[in-house]
Design an enzyme around this catalytic site. Structure first.
Site, short mmCIF file in Angstrom:
data_model
loop_
_atom_site.label_atom_id
_atom_site.label_comp_id
_atom_site.label_asym_id
_atom_site.label_seq_id
_atom_site.Cartn_x
_atom_site.Cartn_y
_atom_site.Cartn_z
N GLU A 1 0.91 -1.12 0.12
CA GLU A 1 0.01 -0.06 0.13
C GLU A 1 0.89 1.26 0.00
OE1 GLU A 1 -2.17 -3.60 0.73
OE2 GLU A 1 -0.53 -2.65 2.19
N THR B 1 6.39 -18.84 1.89
CA THR B 1 5.80 -18.69 0.54
C THR B 1 6.43 -17.92 -0.48
OG1 THR B 1 4.13 -16.77 1.15
CG2 THR B 1 3.43 -19.45 1.64
N ASN C 1 13.96 4.76 -0.19
CA ASN C 1 13.09 3.64 -0.02
C ASN C 1 13.74 2.78 1.19
OD1 ASN C 1 12.09 1.16 -0.10
ND2 ASN C 1 12.44 0.56 -2.17
N HIS D 1 5.00 -15.07 -1.35
CA HIS D 1 4.65 -13.86 -0.98
C HIS D 1 5.74 -12.84 -0.78
CE1 HIS D 1 1.17 -11.08 0.05
NE2 HIS D 1 2.07 -10.70 1.09
#
Length: 169
Positions: A60, A88, A115, A90
């Site tokens: 987000e 996983t 960042n 992900h």
């Protein structure tokens, strides 16, 4: 040929900095934020010249950065978050997509974005990096905000030089 050199400028006085912090892995993200805010203060960025917003997670972050960039109110932005590897795929998805989104916003809106989304294997690795990464993000945001102003002035001087050449003809 003599080349010019621009010294890095870490003077944050008068700069407006927007910070987007993910809440997922909140203890780590809070440490990142605290280190970033403390360094911004040391660099001369006033508390009232910063805006902190939080979002659910790293995916987000780019949208919130985009909205801040669209406002035109910020000299630089900072993305803070932590993605810790699980069992996983992900992890790779979140790491890659959040990073790509952050980069795209900076380039699309011509605003520097530091960042500070940590991508690590363990919580211990994340905690070990928060202070340094938070500080580094503050420094990068201030330095890049000042560099963009300096580089934009080159374009302005180039336009003035072109006008002078036209007047001479």
């Amino acid at each position: 040929m003599d080349h010019g050199f621009y010294e890095s400028n870490l003077d944050g006085e008068g700069l407006r900095i927007g910070i987007v912090q993910a809440r997922f892995n909140e203890p780590v993200c809070d440490e990142l934020r605290e280190a970033c805010m403390a360094e911004l203060k040391k660099l001369g960025v006033e508390g009232e010249d910063t805006l902190l917003v939080t979002v659910p997670g790293a995916l987000e972050v780019p949208l919130a950065l985009q909205k801040m960039a669209e406002s035109g109110q910020f000299d630089a932005l900072v993305a803070l978050g932590a993605v810790v590897r699980g069992e996983t795929y992900h992890f790779e998805l979140v790491s890659n997509e959040s990073g790509a989104g952050i980069t795209r916003v900076g380039l699309d809106f011509n605003v520097p974005i530091a960042n500070g989304i940590l991508t690590v294997d363990t919580d211990a690795q994340a905690h070990a990096r928060t202070r340094e990464k938070g500080r580094d993000c503050a420094r990068a945001a201030v330095e890049m905000a000042n560099l963009v102003v300096a580089l934009d002035s080159l374009r302005e001087h180039g336009a003035e030089d072109a006008e002078d050449e036209e007047d001479d003809e």
